[in-house]
Design an enzyme around this catalytic site. Structure first.
Site, PDB file in Angstrom:
ATOM      1  N   ASP A  45      42.028  50.444  36.595  1.00  0.00           N
ATOM      2  CA  ASP A  45      41.760  49.183  35.919  1.00  0.00           C
ATOM      3  C   ASP A  45      40.256  48.884  36.035  1.00  0.00           C
ATOM      4  O   ASP A  45      39.508  49.578  36.741  1.00  0.00           O
ATOM      5  CB  ASP A  45      42.622  48.053  36.495  1.00  0.00           C
ATOM      6  CG  ASP A  45      42.814  46.927  35.467  1.00  0.00           C
ATOM      7  OD1 ASP A  45      41.977  46.799  34.551  1.00  0.00           O
ATOM      8  OD2 ASP A  45      43.796  46.163  35.580  1.00  0.00           O
ATOM      9  N   GLU A  84      44.646  36.497  33.119  1.00  0.00           N
ATOM     10  CA  GLU A  84      44.524  37.039  34.474  1.00  0.00           C
ATOM     11  C   GLU A  84      44.425  35.931  35.524  1.00  0.00           C
ATOM     12  O   GLU A  84      45.089  34.910  35.439  1.00  0.00           O
ATOM     13  CB  GLU A  84      43.362  38.039  34.530  1.00  0.00           C
ATOM     14  CG  GLU A  84      43.607  39.213  33.570  1.00  0.00           C
ATOM     15  CD  GLU A  84      42.630  40.345  33.725  1.00  0.00           C
ATOM     16  OE1 GLU A  84      42.401  40.811  34.852  1.00  0.00           O
ATOM     17  OE2 GLU A  84      42.086  40.813  32.697  1.00  0.00           O
TER      18      GLU A  84
HETATM   19  C1  BGC Z   1      43.053  44.132  32.977  1.00  0.00           C
HETATM   20  C2  BGC Z   1      43.673  45.208  32.138  1.00  0.00           C
HETATM   21  C3  BGC Z   1      42.820  45.504  30.948  1.00  0.00           C
HETATM   22  C4  BGC Z   1      41.414  45.827  31.383  1.00  0.00           C
HETATM   23  C5  BGC Z   1      40.475  46.102  30.237  1.00  0.00           C
HETATM   24  C6  BGC Z   1      41.612  44.412  33.260  1.00  0.00           C
HETATM   25  O1  BGC Z   1      41.025  43.310  33.874  1.00  0.00           O
HETATM   26  O2  BGC Z   1      43.763  44.021  34.185  1.00  0.00           O
HETATM   27  O3  BGC Z   1      44.971  44.829  31.746  1.00  0.00           O
HETATM   28  O4  BGC Z   1      43.371  46.551  30.221  1.00  0.00           O
HETATM   29  O5  BGC Z   1      40.882  44.750  32.116  1.00  0.00           O
HETATM   30  O6  BGC Z   1      40.135  44.968  29.553  1.00  0.00           O
HETATM   31  C1  BGC Z   2      36.633  41.615  30.564  1.00  0.00           C
HETATM   32  C2  BGC Z   2      38.085  41.863  30.569  1.00  0.00           C
HETATM   33  C3  BGC Z   2      38.468  42.322  31.880  1.00  0.00           C
HETATM   34  C4  BGC Z   2      37.987  41.360  32.960  1.00  0.00           C
HETATM   35  C5  BGC Z   2      38.322  41.876  34.315  1.00  0.00           C
HETATM   36  C6  BGC Z   2      36.256  40.656  31.651  1.00  0.00           C
HETATM   37  O1  BGC Z   2      34.900  40.431  31.667  1.00  0.00           O
HETATM   38  O2  BGC Z   2      36.254  41.100  29.348  1.00  0.00           O
HETATM   39  O3  BGC Z   2      38.449  42.811  29.615  1.00  0.00           O
HETATM   40  O4  BGC Z   2      39.840  42.432  31.914  1.00  0.00           O
HETATM   41  O5  BGC Z   2      36.630  41.148  32.870  1.00  0.00           O
HETATM   42  O6  BGC Z   2      37.784  41.113  35.342  1.00  0.00           O
END
Ligand code: BGC
Ligand code: BGC
Length: 668
Positions: A350, A557
């Site tokens: 991830d 998230e």
């Molecule tokens: C998320 C994932 C996602 C990735 C890319 C991460 O923070 O947990 O689900 O695919 O970011 O954006």
């Molecule tokens: C990104 C997301 C990612 C996240 C993780 C963001 O800045 O845009 O895609 O999942 O950071 O912390």
């Protein structure tokens, strides 16, 4: 004279020598050509008639360590360019949530960007194509104008349509009570997967970080809406979306082997392995504390299905299992997933997740790289500090801390997916697909999904009236539409829409619920819209009834973690102001169940619409009775947060509405 003779002779000699050199050169070239044909098999890896495994073998032995580590590196588009991809032989580029080449970028702008990286990749020594990935988690949600489908929590509530019209009365009561629980609609999600794949391909991208097959066991988790539901069997049936995204492999296709059924399909990614939905109090990226047996029983099942369908990639979870970070868990990642379950695609980390193996993050990046790669992760979503990552991993291989065979395993898997996806044959965007982004038939499909995902929690005859409020009358002279979420496309789409966290307002193209209501009622019906009416606004204005649409603000998230799960107070105020003097149908827009008591007593009807996405018309289709409700809640509706976690099958299960609850309009 002598000089001249000498010079003449000399020049003669030199001509001779040149001639000799030329023929030697020709001989050498011929020899080299022979060697190329005989020994090197004519760049066998470029020959699409060869088996994928033969192509991998041929390509892998040509690759330097540098080229191999480049393949294992995924970087963000913000730091990517044609030159960077070429120089480092980068294997993959992604855009994070909300990262885009321009605001409201058109499909061809995305394609130009992806093709540009591809040109960089094709101009490397071996010409290995880059694989571009994107979070297409409810449609192609980063792209302006794409169709936005309901988030998974809504799709998990959708049920197979046996009964379409409220005028059909002959289905026995046990249909809703028992059968409805089982008539899930995986075919709907398969179709959504196929439509999403087309939109993703229509922007030149071959890889979607979807589906999320988390089994969310606690709605306090900010990602609960990314989960199809709390029940393992339900989530297992919804893995069918993978067959939409990647295509359905023929029966002869070996389980565990990546499958991509042609240029209108994409590489899918089952995420996040494993136990992401089981963390303590639903805290994002936290610790799943349970026995191995329970982990397997509750959270592993969907991965069995995904692997059987040939899912090409799996993303590892930020979370820990009994205190061990999944990104460092060699047993679960290599022993279980690769060896026992036979997964042969690639495993991706991830976002910055290897950094978070240590606390604070990136305290010891060498340790992070070492443990994650040795745990068995094949591609690292770095995504920014790629030079550092590459240097460290190179050093670790040179010192022997990471074995050459571990690197070869990773690269073999990455190449396998790239070959399976046809990237070597068609690395560039197919611009004929441009008009698929937000296509009319996709919007129709999303509207159908909205209709099927709505869950009717209450429909009563309050305040002396003899009839239930739903279905709403289309011919009432004057109606009120109110609430923060009634006329707000961004709010009805939720997180992971255009931006990472989602937003409010006209963030993309679609139909708000207010617009949908206006489209549905008779021409003579006056629709008054007031976002937050006070009690006086409502009184004695001749409204026949009100539709109040309220709910949660968007989140994604960790920002969505919430220990209270109350309806935001503005919504409660509107319910109070409106429902105290008018018959009211309340539509709740939320990524999970929220505390309903005591407010539910004020409502004549209550519909859980989850996060329906861009096609608000689906809500009006059902409210006004063109279709009946079929949705069954994918989640237990708790009474109070102190009951959490509470899931179907638990001892002392005492919900407000049980898992699978959902009425039709014929029920009282
Ligand atoms: C998320 C994932 C996602 C990735 C890319 C991460 O923070 O947990 O689900 O695919 O970011 O954006
Ligand atoms: C990104 C997301 C990612 C996240 C993780 C963001 O800045 O845009 O895609 O999942 O950071 O912390």
């Amino acid at each position: 004279m002598l000089l001249s003779i000498r010079s003449t002779r000399g020049s003669d000699i030199s001509i001779d020598r040149r001639g000799m050199r030329a023929s030697a050169m020709a001989l050498l070239l011929a020899l080299l050509g022979f060697l190329l044909v005989a020994g090197d098999g004519q760049m066998l890896y470029k020959d699409s008639r060869q088996s994928i495994e033969a192509r991998i073998k041929d390509l892998l032995r040509r690759m330097t360590l540098e080229e191999k580590i480049g393949q294992m590196t995924q970087i963000e588009r913000a730091v990517a360019s044609q030159a960077v991809v070429r120089q480092y032989g980068i294997g993959s580029v992604l855009n994070g949530g909300g990262s885009a080449p321009a605001e409201r970028a058109a499909p061809n702008v995305w394609e130009d960007m992806v093709d540009d990286y591809q040109i960089g990749a094709m101009s490397t020594r071996l010409g290995i194509p880059v694989i571009y990935g994107v979070d297409a988690v409810h449609g192609h949600n980063n792209v302006y104008g794409a169709t936005i489908y309901p988030h998974n929590i809504g799709l998990g509530s959708s049920r197979y349509l046996l009964i379409l019209s409220p005028s059909i009365f002959f289905l026995p009561f046990w249909y809703e009570k028992f059968l409805g629980l089982f008539l899930r609609d995986p075919e709907l999600v398969r179709r959504i997967g196929a439509a999403t794949a087309l939109e993703v391909r229509a922007t030149g991208m071959p890889y979607a970080f979807a589906p999320c097959i988390a089994v969310c066991r606690d709605p306090r988790w900010g990602r609960c809406y990314e989960s199809y539901g709390e029940d393992t069997q339900l989530v297992r049936s919804m893995t069918k979306i993978i067959q939409g995204l990647q295509g359905s492999p023929p029966p002869s296709h070996p389980s565990g082997y990546p499958y991509v059924g042609g240029p209108s399909k994409v590489v899918a990614c089952a995420k996040h392995f494993v136990g992401d939905g089981g963390t303590v109090k639903g805290i994002d990226e936290n610790n799943t504390v349970t026995t191995y047996r329970q982990l397997v029983q509750v959270h592993m099942g969907p991965y069995l299905d995904a692997i059987a369908m040939g899912v090409s990639t799996i993303m590892i979870s930020y979370s820990s299992f009994n205190g061990i970070k999944m990104h460092a868990n060699r047993f679960l990642v290599t022993e279980v997933l690769k060896n026992r379950l036979g997964f042969q695609g690639f495993l991706i980390s991830d976002w910055e997740a290897i950094d978070r193996i240590t606390d604070p993050p990136k305290q010891n990046y060498t340790y992070s790289v070492l443990t994650s790669v040795n745990a068995g992760i094949d591609m690292i979503m770095v995504p920014f500090d790629y030079q550092n990552f590459i240097n460290i991993l190179t050093g670790l291989v040179k010192s022997g801390a990471v074995s050459q065979s571990r690197i070869d395993d990773a690269v073999t898997r990455i190449l396998r997916v790239k070959f399976a996806a046809g990237l070597f044959e068609a690395p560039k965007a197919n611009r004929k697909l441009n008009n698929k982004v937000g296509a009319e038939d996709h919007r129709e499909l999303a509207r159908e999904a909205v209709r099927k995902s709505l869950v009717l929690l209450k429909n009563s005859a309050r305040s002396g009236s003899s009839k239930n409020i739903l279905p709403l009358s289309k011919t009432a002279p004057k109606i009120l539409v109110a609430g923060t979420h009634a006329d707000d496309l961004g709010l009805q789409c939720g997180g992971w829409t255009i931006t990472w966290q989602g937003g409010s307002g006209q963030t993309t193209i679609g139909t708000t619920i207010r617009q949908a209501i206006a489209n549905t009622v008779s021409q003579s019906t006056q629709v008054v819209y007031e976002q937050s009416p006070d009690a006086n606004f409502v009184k004695d204005k001749g409204f026949s009834y009100a539709v109040v649409v309220i709910g949660e603000q968007p989140y994604a998230e960790i920002a969505g973690d919430n220990l209270n799960l109350t309806i935001p107070s503005q919504g409660i105020d509107t319910i109070r102001n409106v429902c105290s003097s008018l018959r009211c149908a309340v539509v709740l827009i939320s990524g999970r169940p929220l505390v309903l008591e005591p407010h539910i007593d004020m409502m004549d009807a209550l519909v859980a619409a989850w996060l329906p996405g861009s096609e608000g018309q689906g809500v009006a289709d059902v409210l006004f009775g063109d279709h009946d409700f079929v949705g069954k809640s994918s989640r237990t509706w708790f009474k109070r947060v102190d009951q959490l976690p509470m899931n179907v099958g638990d001892m002392g299960y005492d919900p407000l509405f049980p898992y699978g609850f959902g009425m039709t309009m014929r029920q009282q």
